[in-house]
Design an enzyme around this catalytic site. Structure first.
Site, mmCIF file in Angstrom:
data_model
loop_
_atom_site.group_PDB
_atom_site.id
_atom_site.type_symbol
_atom_site.label_atom_id
_atom_site.label_comp_id
_atom_site.label_asym_id
_atom_site.label_seq_id
_atom_site.Cartn_x
_atom_site.Cartn_y
_atom_site.Cartn_z
ATOM 1 N N ASP A 163 0.861 -1.179 0.000
ATOM 2 C CA ASP A 163 0.000 0.000 0.000
ATOM 3 C C ASP A 163 0.901 1.234 0.000
ATOM 4 O O ASP A 163 1.770 1.374 0.867
ATOM 5 C CB ASP A 163 -0.905 0.015 1.230
ATOM 6 N N ASP A 190 -14.621 -3.371 -2.310
ATOM 7 C CA ASP A 190 -14.493 -3.114 -0.880
ATOM 8 C C ASP A 190 -15.905 -3.016 -0.316
ATOM 9 O O ASP A 190 -16.752 -2.321 -0.883
ATOM 10 C CB ASP A 190 -13.756 -1.794 -0.634
#
Length: 164
Positions: A11, A132
Site C-alpha cells: 500500500d 471493498d
C-alpha cells in the site's frame, strides 16, 4: 483441490509503504520509506506477483504514486498489479504501458460501468475488479464513501460487463 494465489500487497501513500487501520487515513503505520526494496524482498521470498495500491490515488481519483509503481514494475521479474485512482481509459493504458500487468478497478466499477466495459474490451486479460464492502455494502474512494449497492450485485454486474 484448487490452489490459491497468495499475493503480497504494498500500500503506497506519499511514496512510502503503509498500512491503514481499518481503511482510516488518519490511522497510518509506515512500514518502509523504500517501496522498491520491499517489492524486491517479496520477490526474493518467492512471491509470484505483487499487488500495489495507490492509497493517495484512491482518495483523489487519479494515480499519484505513478513513478514508484513504474519503478517497481520495471525492476521486478514477477508480474505486478495496481489499484487506486485508476478512473480513465487513458490512465489504464498508461499504467499497463509502464509495465504493470493488471489494473484493479474499484470506485470506477460503481461510478462508471461503461469504462469497465471499455477496459475489458480493450484489455480483456488485464482488468480485475476490487470490491471493498462493509456489512455487504460497497465502499468507494479508498473506503471514504459508502454506497447502498450490495457487493454481490456489483460482482454480478461486472461479470455481465465482461470482467473475467
Amino acid at each position: 483441490m484448487k490452489a490459491i494465489d497468495i499475493i503480497p500487497a504494498i500500500d503506497l501513500r506519499d511514496g512510502k509503504c503503509v498500512r491503514l487501520f481499518q481503511g482510516d487515513y488518519a490511522q497510518e503505520t509506515v512500514y518502509s520509506d523504500d517501496p522498491l526494496e520491499v517489492a524486491m524482498r517479496w520477490q526474493a521470498l518467492g512471491a509470484q506477483r505483487i499487488h500495489m495500491v495507490d492509497l493517495d490515488g484512491a482518495a483523489v481519483g487519479e494515480v499519484v504514486n505513478f513513478q514508484v509503481v513504474e519503478n517497481i514494475a520495471n525492476a521486478l521479474l514477477v508480474p505486478t498489479q495496481l489499484g487506486g485512482g485508476i478512473r480513465t481509459l487513458e490512465t489504464i493504458t498508461r499504467v499497463l504501458k509502464a509495465g504493470v500487468e493488471r489494473i484493479i478497478l474499484g470506485t470506477v466499477a460503481v461510478e462508471d460501468p461503461a469504462l469497465v466495459q471499455a477496459a475489458c474490451a480493450k484489455y480483456p486479460d488485464s482488468v480485475v475488479i476490487s470490491i471493498d464492502a462493509r456489512d455487504g455494502q460497497v465502499a468507494t474512494r479508498g473506503w471514504l464513501q459508502g454506497t447502498s449497492i450490495s457487493a454481490i450485485q456489483l460482482a454480478k454486474n461486472m461479470v455481465d460487463l465482461g470482467v473475467k
